[in-house]
Each structure stands twice: as C-alpha cells, then as structure tokens.
Design a protein around this motif. Structure first.
Motif, PDB file in Angstrom:
ATOM      1  N   ARG A  94      39.731  17.979  33.892  1.00 15.30           N
ATOM      2  CA  ARG A  94      38.661  18.890  34.290  1.00 15.30           C
ATOM      3  C   ARG A  94      37.502  18.817  33.282  1.00 15.30           C
TER       4      ARG A  94
ATOM      5  N   LEU B  16      29.997  41.428  32.717  1.00 14.94           N
ATOM      6  CA  LEU B  16      31.410  41.610  32.424  1.00 14.94           C
ATOM      7  C   LEU B  16      31.616  41.751  30.935  1.00 14.94           C
TER       8      LEU B  16
ATOM      9  N   LEU C  76      34.280  41.408  28.132  1.00 15.45           N
ATOM     10  CA  LEU C  76      35.560  40.728  28.057  1.00 15.45           C
ATOM     11  C   LEU C  76      36.604  41.655  27.500  1.00 15.45           C
ATOM     12  N   GLN C  77      37.771  41.463  27.999  1.00 14.06           N
ATOM     13  CA  GLN C  77      38.857  42.300  27.489  1.00 14.06           C
ATOM     14  C   GLN C  77      39.389  41.725  26.199  1.00 14.06           C
ATOM     15  N   LYS C  78      39.804  42.636  25.348  1.00 13.78           N
ATOM     16  CA  LYS C  78      40.339  42.183  24.052  1.00 13.78           C
ATOM     17  C   LYS C  78      41.829  42.298  24.084  1.00 13.78           C
TER      18      LYS C  78
ATOM     19  N   GLN D  75      38.888  42.396  37.949  1.00 18.89           N
ATOM     20  CA  GLN D  75      39.845  41.298  38.063  1.00 18.89           C
ATOM     21  C   GLN D  75      39.730  40.616  39.413  1.00 18.89           C
TER      22      GLN D  75
ATOM     23  N   ARG E  26      36.788  38.394  39.331  1.00 15.70           N
ATOM     24  CA  ARG E  26      37.011  37.148  38.584  1.00 15.70           C
ATOM     25  C   ARG E  26      37.823  36.152  39.404  1.00 15.70           C
TER      26      ARG E  26
ATOM     27  N   GLY F  45      36.472  27.093  33.915  1.00 16.50           N
ATOM     28  CA  GLY F  45      36.530  27.572  35.283  1.00 16.50           C
ATOM     29  C   GLY F  45      37.765  27.154  36.047  1.00 16.50           C
TER      30      GLY F  45
ATOM     31  N   VAL G 281      38.659  34.678  34.424  1.00 18.48           N
ATOM     32  CA  VAL G 281      38.307  35.125  33.073  1.00 18.48           C
ATOM     33  C   VAL G 281      39.326  36.140  32.583  1.00 18.48           C
TER      34      VAL G 281
ATOM     35  N   GLY H  51      40.452  37.699  28.864  1.00 22.74           N
ATOM     36  CA  GLY H  51      39.971  37.665  27.489  1.00 22.74           C
ATOM     37  C   GLY H  51      41.096  37.570  26.475  1.00 22.74           C
TER      38      GLY H  51
END
Lengths: 704, 420
Positions: free
Chosen positions: A25, A700, A702-704, B260, B263, B380, B384, B386
């Motif tokens: 990819r 968005l 980002l989640q930690k 979610q 995403r 991609g 996503v 994190g």
C-alpha cells in the motif's frame, strides 16, 4: 517443545502477510501514484503576482503629466498583535479609539493569520512617524503601493483614468487580467494600456496550514521579475494646456491645437473638465457618480466626441474646393445685395450689404452671398447633373477628414456628419434637386457635424498648404523614442498649393482688419476664420480656427465655445492668447483683456435634461429619428408614453435608470423588491480562502 | 557460566539494537515534525523533541533497572501489578483528566500518567502466569473463562474511558491464546467477523447472505461423505454468521460512536469529505505520498513542517518519515518492526518456561498490533484509531510502557537457563 509448536509458523505467516500488505500500500501511494505530490504542492504553493510600476506620462517638454505616487497602507495581522498602548497608537495614526476597535474586530473576523488593511492611505508624514515606532506594535506593518497622481490636475479627458477591470474586460483580454487589477478606462491610459501596464512578475511562495508565508518555493527558481511600463512622451504642451483650461473655465466647449508640420496635438481642452485626481483614491466611486450626474457632462470628451455644424469656417473649405474645381479663381467677383436669392422664394441673408467682393474679400468679410454663388456653381453648373455635382463636391470635402474618423490615438472618437446625396434624394423623394435644396452647406450650416479635432485638422491642412499628418497625442514611446509609422505619413487633400494663397491672404486679413481684429497679436501674423454657428436650441456657438505664423506655421488651433455668441467675441481671443503663449511664452495683452475671458460664465443657466446622442450641440438630447423633439422631462413621468420609457432605459446611467424604475414600480412592491435585493446581497458575501481554511481545521480529535 | 553475574550476560543484543534504532528514528522524526527554521535549538526542553529526549533517558534507565532485577520478581508480583493497574484504571474514571474526549490521564505533578499503557504489560504478565499454571488444555471451557476474564476486565475498563484504540490492542492477545492451544476456530471466527462486518456495510445483506449460503452449501456438498464434523461446524458457522450479519446494523448504529462510524465510512469510501471528517487521513496520505521513492530530504518536508498534518509528532509521526525519507525510509522502518517482532517470537520460542514464552508472544502481539493499526491508519487501510507507533511516537507514558514491556522479556530471556 510443546504440542502447539507448529502454530509459531502460522502466527509468523499472518504477521508477515499483514506487513507486506502495508508495504504494498505504501509503495503504491509513494511511488506509483503521483497525485499526492500534486496535492502536496497545492497545499503549500501560492502564486503572488508582482505588479509593475505603470509607465509615467510626460508632456512634450518632459514635464510630468501623470506619475505614480506611493501611498502607505497600515496592515495588521491580528494573531501576532501583543498588548500595547492603544491610545498612543490611535494618536499616532490619528483615529479615534472607537474606530480602532471597530477596525481591529473587522480584521480579526477576516482572519487571525492573514494581513488585512487596517488604515488605508496614510500620509507620508504619518507613515514615517509610525515606521519609527513600529517595533512597539508587533503585528502591524506598513505596506506601500503606488497610485496614479496627476501633479497639475490637468488634461483629464486627454489622459483618461484607470479603474478596476470589469467582467467584460477580463473576458476580452482572455483572462490576462484578474479581478482587482487596474486597467486604463479612457484617454491615453486606455489607448496605450499595453505599453503603460508593463509586465507582471510572479513570486512563488510556500504557506503553512494557516496561509502564513513560509519562504520561497524552490528558492525562487520559478519566479519572474516585474518589468515597469513604458514611459510615454505626450505631444501636449502643458503651458498652453493649462492656459486653455483656465480660459475655458465656466464655459462649455473645446480647444484643439495641432503642430501642422507633425500632426502632434499641443492642446486638448474639453470643458468643463475635472481634476483627474478625483478618479484616484478612496473617494473615487463618489466622485465618479458625481461626474456622471453633472448635467454639464464633464466626462464627455468634447474635442473628439462633440459634433457641431462648423459655421463660417467651412467657407475656407468651400473656397479651396471651388478653386480646385475651376468654379472660381481668386479674382472672381460676386456682388452682395445683403443676401443670396435661390429657387423661387429662397433667400439666404448675409450679415451686411457687402457690394462687390473678390475671393479674398469674401473670406475676410465672411460673405454668405459670395459662397452661395460659389456653392451653386460647383453643384449646379459643374457640367454634370446637380446630384453628381454634389457628389463630386462631397468627395473633395471628405478628403479634409470631414465625415470620417481621423483615427486619433484616443478611444471614443466620433466621425461627425457629412451628408450624402442619398440623404437629400430621400428627403425630397426625387433625384432632381440642386444647390437650392441644401444651400446652407455653402456657409457650414445644415446637416454638417464636425468635431473640434476635425476643425483643427482642417486649419492644419491650410497651414501646410495641402496636406496633413494624422493628429496624434503621443510623440514618443519609452526610451527608444519610437513614433508610430502611420503618424509620419503625409495625407494630401487634393487641393493644389497655389489655391491656398488667396484663402490664406483672406484669413490673414480676418485677423488684421476683419472680423477677428480684436484678437490680433503684435509681431505674429495669425491667419484665422471666425464662425458663428446658428443653434436652434439657444445662443449661437462661437467658433474660431487659425494658424500662426503665416509663413512656416507652428501652431494650428480650433476653439469652440458653446452658446457664447459671435466667434470673434469669445473663441478668437481665446485662440489668440494660446497662440501667443505658445509662440512667445508670454502674453502681451492687457489684464482686462484676459480677465474678461477668465471671469465669463457661459454655462447654461439651468440644468438641461439628460442626453443620449448629440447632433447640434453637445448638451441637448436629440434622437436620430426625431431630430427636433426634445426628450420629455423625467419629472412628468406619469404622462410619459410607453415608448419614451423604453428609450429612457437605454440611457446608461444607473442612478437615472433606478429613478425611472422606481417611478414605475408601485410603492408597496418597491419595498418588497428592496428586501429581496438586500437578502440577495447578504447571502452573496464572498467567502475568503481564510474562512474556508479555518473552518476546515481538523474536525476529529484523535483519541489518546 | 563464567560471567553469569554480569547483568548484560545473555541479554539479546539484536533486540536492544533494534530498540535503539527505533527510538533514535523516533527522536529525529519528532525533531523534524516540530522543526521550525527560525529560532530552533537542537535541544530545547520546551519542545516535544526536547521532552522526548528526557523520556528516552528515563526509559533507558528503567530498562537497565529491569535488567538488574531478579527475573522471579515479575512472576511473583504479576498479580500485584495487575491489581494496581485495575485500581488505577478505576481511579482514572473517577479522578482522571479528560483530554480530547478520553478520561485516560491521571495528573501527577507536571506529568500525566496513562494507566491504560501499563495495563498492557500487567495483563500480559498475569495472563502468562495463569496459562503457564494450567495443567489441562486451554480449550476447556473452565480454563478459557478465567483467561478471558483476565483479558477482558482491563479492556472493559479502558472502553469506559472511552479509549477504543487502546482497548482494541488487547484483542491482539488472541494470538497468544492460539499459540497456547486455543482452537483455531476462534481466529477463523475473528477473521470472518471482520469480513462480514465490512461486507455488510458495503453491500446489502441479501447479497452477503446469498454468498455465505453458497459457500456453506459447497462445503457441505464436498465434505458430507468424508467428514461429518466439518459439516456440523460449517452449519454452526453459517447460523452464527446469519446472527452476526443481522446484528451488524444494531452494533453499527447503537454501539459505535458517531465519530467511529464516520471513520469507518471514510475508510470504506462510503463518504468522501477530504476537508472535513476526512481531513486528517487525506493530509496524512498526501504527506506520505508526496515523499516518492527517496523523500524530500530530512527537515525539508513541507506538509509536516507547515502543519498540514495534524497530531504529527504523536499518532501521525509516520507521515514525517514518509514525506522526508520516501519509500526508502518507510520500508526501512517497517522492516525494522517486522524484524523486531519476528525476533521476539524467536526469543519466546527458545524459552524453557512457558511463562516466559507466553509473555514473549504477548509482547510481540501488542507491538505488532500497534504497528499495524498506526501505520495502516496513516495510509488509509485502517480507520482512524488514535494509538501510538511503538518507540517512535512522542509521549512519555507510551515510550516507557513499551520499554518496560520489552525489557521484562529481555530480562526473562537473559535468565532463560534458570528456573522460575
């Protein structure tokens, strides 16, 4: 070794397979697909256009007519501003504190990271004072740009003006211009736009995600420099241009002066004029509307656009053509009983009972009878049918540049009117007509329309004894002093040189002892001819043309003052002052002489309704189909028939148009219309790039 | 047995070299990500790269300390670690600080502690201890259940934060259970779930049900005579799949959160919004894709330098590598990871004690899961999520926790001849 040892290979195989997928990819997006590289460059690359300095315009003595003047705009980047003493700052740039906050909030709303104009066009002094202390005010800086400046506020219609391009001009230029660019809109600024504008440069810069500049793209490898526009040397002589404008103050009319031996235009006065600096700067829009609304039409370029019957000065052409046709010679004598009788009942009055006159005397005395006979002989007794005699006459006259454009290097020139034989055939519904049917052409009245430029050109032809150079406004282009080739070509008018002597002698006597005696100049032999143009709408127009000196002429001039009366009273003295100023650089006439001309106010007493096309004079509206009816006053719009309304709509003055519309929309609908308009405008507010960018900050987290 | 007491004796130097290479690459990438041409010192403790240098030093010290400890220490104390971690995970839900929507941090002085990072190795340790103590087969229901409980309890607490990314990592431990005897059917089931989930979202249910019906029918037709057990399993799978397919909509709409879903939709190409919700991934792909074969050169990347890529020193650190070093750089980094993971599996397999082996597999799986999800996200391939890139992403908790994870294994490995 346990029983599930072999599962090690399964797990390793899965891990390797997944990793290879990732690698494939990445190989695809990095090596195979180059769309990402393009997108990356689009992200960071911005093309900035560097505008070159516009070429300056000088007069023939290299005095500046139009130049560029730096102005200083105070810019602000709100995101970089640190707390500071606002009061001191306001005092420094001279604005109230309230205005400061209003402006600052506006800039903040526009963008935190991009510069916006905080205060436009600071004076040089303020900006200098500010520059010294700018370090105290991070986020503010001074940016200079240049605007057009016309140091003597002179020759507005000659120089023209510049303005932002409109959609049509962008389209016409094949998108060479971008929105917000400036382009010459009239005058020399328009006709020499290609030379004056210079060559634009490009600077490629990189920006970050907030559109802040971050340095040059590829160290400036793809950048180009801007090349300044060419400087133009105009043919104008600022001394007599200024004098002419002073003398024409509070009068409607034109002055055109030509140097006969080159065709260069020395003076180009259109009155009333305006200060060209009005078309620059913050008040431009207001000023423009004011000028458009002025009933005396200062935006109208009278020297090339106003058409008048020439009056008695046309006798000069008739005298030359008649001699060339052998209809008369310098010795031909006609007797004037106080008028010229033609047909059964026709009678063309003369000013006096002149008795017997030869050609020289007839020109000196401006005898209508003499030229009546002469014209009749040319048309009726040429050995052809009168209609063909007229055609022959018309062709000879048209060679003087009458009835066609002279192709001056200025936009919007009109060709004037020289009637064709067909016009009369149509009018009289027969081909059997003769001189009696249009005898007023003999004395320059009737269906003639000649611009002041054409008048000046005719007298330049006389001064040259038979030829002219195309009148032009630009003497040299840039440093190379190139003159366009078409300006150095002699144009012969088909009159032999010897026929000019009696005419010039007559014109000389006009000034020496004839109608223009009052305008005689000491030491200079000026040859001229006055004209008093009958005007069905009011006072006669005062016309005069002349050249000087008689031998080796240096200047040919035509002056028209509308609604002023006799040619000898107004136009001739004005012309003589300009000629003297040009040839001797001083004026010998007493003060009362000039004061009378300077202080006279010959403007129309009350404003005249709007005009679309001018035939008789430059102010009144006369539709071509209906040459006598005046447009009904807009105020009585209730009584207006439908078709007049339609005609009104063709007048391209937005405010007037709006008025007309307003009157024709019922009151309650008007409010509705207004509301929809307002709504439309508020939704149509342009989105800036900055807006879209700040809106599109990553949504968005980002989640930690 | 000459120099047995030296604490570097028997340590796997290959792993340590890989570890050092990755943290070095990480530090240089973070430096490039926060690099600013004006006013930049190589070492400035106000910037991320400066702080990361501190974290690296702390991590190395902790690594050395772990090597100095007795290897029995981890076996004995694993329930304690697990207990403390669970307490911290509960505490974080009560007193934690909310950063970016996740209640994942406990502030301690000027630093913040992320208990979910420590849950990874505490859970791994206890799981290893539990499975190694089993006498019967892992496949037995009574044995799987406690193992699942050990695994899912911290995962559940982390889900409550809600930090789906970190919770997802625990799923990777299924490979460990598989290695220790869990039926391959579970792996297959997991695989099927992913395929069916994506399939159901992309196509209509009818098509998917038709497809699995045909596949089931074929298998039954060929296997009917030979193997009755396969037929039974296939039918069971078919029924479970049907239930799963029918519940996808419910899970998708009611269990997953809005972002979610977005995403997942973005990943599957169901929505296209490069300026809005898809901004991060789009910019990340642009940055990596613009690197080409050899990259723009170190500190020359425009996309990362001018902040087009968000979160570029933590979750999207791979963009900096991709843009500045090109395919050469990304391939190198990926190879280093693969090499490290295979090395860890090799280490695990050479252990005499099953505790060490299980723990080794757990470490390999956790690192692999992080590596795959993080890089997959930047190009991609994965929605996503994190979670940091091990050893490379900026962040003290994650760096220290990965170091602890790795060095415990190295300590156990160094002592593999001894008896725990």
């Amino acid at each position: 070794m346990d029983s599930f040892f072999s599962r090690k290979y399964v797990i390793q195989a899965i891990f390797i397979a997944i990793t290879l997928t990732l690698l494939l990819r990445i190989f695809y997006i990095q090596v195979m697909d180059d769309q990402y590289l393009l997108s990356a460059n689009n992200n960071v690359l911005r093309r900035l256009i560097i505008y070159p300095a516009r070429g300056i315009i000088l007069d023939r003595n290299l005095k500046v007519l139009a130049q560029n003047e730096p102005v200083y705009d105070l810019m602000v980047i709100p995101g970089q501003v640190a707390p500071f003493d606002t009061l001191a700052f306001c005092n420094l740039i001279g604005i109230p504190k309230l205005a400061f906050y209003r402006q600052f909030i506006k800039a903040q709303k526009y963008s935190l990271y991009r510069a916006s104009v905080f205060e436009k066009q600071l004076s040089a002094k303020t900006s200098a004072a500010l520059q010294e202390r700018l370090f105290e005010y991070p986020g503010f800086y001074v940016q200079n740009r240049s605007v057009r400046y016309y140091p003597d506020s002179t020759a507005a219609q000659f120089l023209g003006y510049i303005g932002e391009v409109n959609d049509r001009e962008i389209e016409k230029s094949a998108s060479f211009y971008n929105k917000g660019d400036y382009i010459g809109k009239s005058g020399i600024e328009k006709s020499y736009e290609d030379l004056l504008r210079g060559q634009r440069g490009v600077r490629n810069i990189m920006v970050d995600v907030h559109n802040r500049e971050k340095g040059r793209f590829f160290e400036g490898k793809y950048d180009t420099l801007a090349v300044s526009g060419d400087n133009l040397i105009a043919s104008l002589d600022k001394r007599i241009q200024l004098l002419g404008e002073q003398l024409m103050r509070n009068k409607i009319g034109s002055i055109v002066a030509i140097e006969p031996e080159t065709g260069e235009i020395l003076a180009f006065v259109s009155s009333p004029g305006y200060d060209p600096n009005m078309m620059v700067g913050r008040q431009r829009g207001n000023n423009y509307m004011k000028l458009l609304d002025d009933s005396n039409k200062p935006m109208f370029i009278r020297p090339t656009q106003a058409e008048y019957p020439p009056g008695s000065i046309f006798k000069v052409i008739n005298a030359l053509v008649a001699q060339q046709f052998q209809a008369i010679d310098y010795n031909t004598i006609y007797s004037c009983p106080g008028g010229y009788r033609y047909g059964y009942r026709g009678f063309m009055k003369c000013t006096h009972v002149h008795g017997s006159l030869n050609l020289i005397g007839a020109i000196q005395e401006s005898c209508n009878t003499y030229f009546g006979y002469t014209y009749a002989k040319m048309v009726d007794k040429s050995g052809l049918r009168p209609i063909n005699g007229f055609r022959k006459w018309r062709e000879a006259v048209s060679k003087f540049g009458i009835g066609s454009k002279l192709d001056i290097d200025l936009p919007g020139e009109r060709k004037g009117l020289l009637p064709t034989a067909e016009l009369y055939t149509k009018r009289w519904k027969s081909e059997r007509w003769g001189s009696g049917f249009n005898i007023s052409l003999s004395i320059g009245q009737g269906e003639l329309g000649i611009t002041p430029l054409q008048m000046a050109n005719v007298v330049a032809i006389v001064a040259n004894r038979g030829f002219y150079y195309k009148p032009h406004l630009i003497k040299a282009i840039g440093a190379k002093k190139i003159i366009r080739p078409e300006f150095t070509k002699k144009n012969y008018v088909g009159i032999d040189t010897q026929y000019f002597s009696p005419v010039i002698e007559g014109m000389s006597r006009v000034v020496k002892q004839g109608t223009a005696y009052y305008s005689k100049i000491n030491d200079i032999e000026m040859c001229g001819k006055t004209g008093t143009v009958q005007n069905p709408h009011g006072e006669n127009h005062s016309v005069f043309f002349a050249f000087a000196p008689r031998n080796n002429p240096k200047i040919a001039i035509a002056v028209v003052v509308e609604n002023a009366g006799y040619g000898a009273t107004w136009s001739a003295p004005i012309a003589s002052l300009l000629v003297e100023k040009y040839l001797k650089d001083s004026i010998s006439r007493p003060k009362y002489y000039t004061d009378r001309l300077l202080n006279a106010n010959l403007l129309p007493k009350k404003p005249i309704p709007l005009i679309s096309k001018r035939v008789r004079d430059s102010l009144r509206l006369v539709f071509t189909k209906d040459s006598l009816k005046k447009l009904p006053q807009t105020k009585n719009s209730n009584a207006k028939p439908k078709d007049t309304l339609k005609r009104n709509l063709t007048i391209k003055t937005p405010k007037k148009l709006l008025d007309t519309l307003r009157k024709n929309i019922p009151q309650k609908n008007l409010k509705k219309e207004k509301d929809t308009l307002k709504k439309y405008i508020s939704t149509k507010k342009p989105k800036t790039i900055a807006d879209t960018l700040t809106k599109n900050k990553p949504l968005l987290k980002l989640q930690k | 047995m000459i120099n047995q007491r030296s604490f570097f004796f028997n340590v796997d130097w290959i792993s340590i070299m890989l570890f050092i290479s990755l943290i070095a690459i990480g530090w240089f990438s973070i430096y490039a990500a926060v690099y600013n041409e004006n006013a930049m010192y190589m070492i400035d403790f106000g910037t991320n790269s400066g702080k990361q240098l501190l974290f690296i030093m702390v991590a190395i010290i902790i690594g050395v300390v772990i090597l100095l400890l007795d290897s029995k220490f981890f076996y004995v104390l694993s329930p304690v670690f697990y207990g403390v971690t669970i307490l911290l995970l509960v505490a974080v839900l009560l007193v934690g600080r909310n950063v970016g929507g996740n209640q994942a941090w406990i502030p301690i002085g000027s630093f913040r502690l992320q208990p979910s990072e420590f849950a990874k190795w505490a859970t791994s340790l206890l799981l290893a201890r539990y499975i190694s103590s089993l006498t019967g087969k892992l496949n037995d229901f009574s044995n799987v259940l406690p193992a699942a409980a050990i695994l899912f309890f911290p995962m559940f607490l982390i889900m409550l934060q809600p930090d789906t990314g970190s919770a997802l990592v625990f799923v990777a431990l299924i490979f460990v259970l598989y290695r220790e005897g869990l039926s391959p059917y579970f792996l297959f089931a997991g695989f099927m779930m992913v395929v069916l989930f994506i399939g159901t979202l992309l196509f209509t249910k009818i098509i998917i049900i038709a497809a699995i019906s045909i596949v089931t029918a074929c298998i039954i037709y060929y296997a009917y005579k030979k193997n009755k057990r396969i037929v039974a399993t296939t039918i069971a799978t078919f029924i479970l799949s049907l239930v799963f397919i029918l519940s996808v909509d419910f899970v998708y709409n009611n269990v997953l959160q809005a972002h979610q879903k977005t995403r997942i939709d973005l990943l599957l190409g169901l929505i296209n919004d490069p300026r809005g919700a898809g901004y991060n991934v789009n910019q990340s792909k642009i940055a990596i894709g613009s690197g080409g074969l050899l990259g723009r050169g170190y500190l020359q990347g425009t996309q990362t330098k001018f902040n087009f890529v968000p979160e570029q020193s933590t979750d999207f650190i791979f963009c900096t590598i991709g843009e500045e070093w090109g395919f050469a750089g990304t391939a190198t980094v990926i190879s280093l990871y693969l090499f490290l993971i295979l090395r860890l599996i090799h280490i695990a397999e050479r252990q005499r004690s099953s505790f060490s082996r299980i723990y080794g597999y757990a470490v390999a799986c956790i690192i692999f899961c992080h590596f795959f999800i993080n890089i997959g996200m930047t190009v991609g391939l994965v929605p996503v999520i994190g979670i940091p890139l091990p050893f490379i992403s900026y962040g003290g908790s994650s760096l220290i926790s990965f170091t602890v994870l790795l060095f415990i294994l190295l300590k156990l490995d160094a002592n593999r001849m001894g008896i725990i």
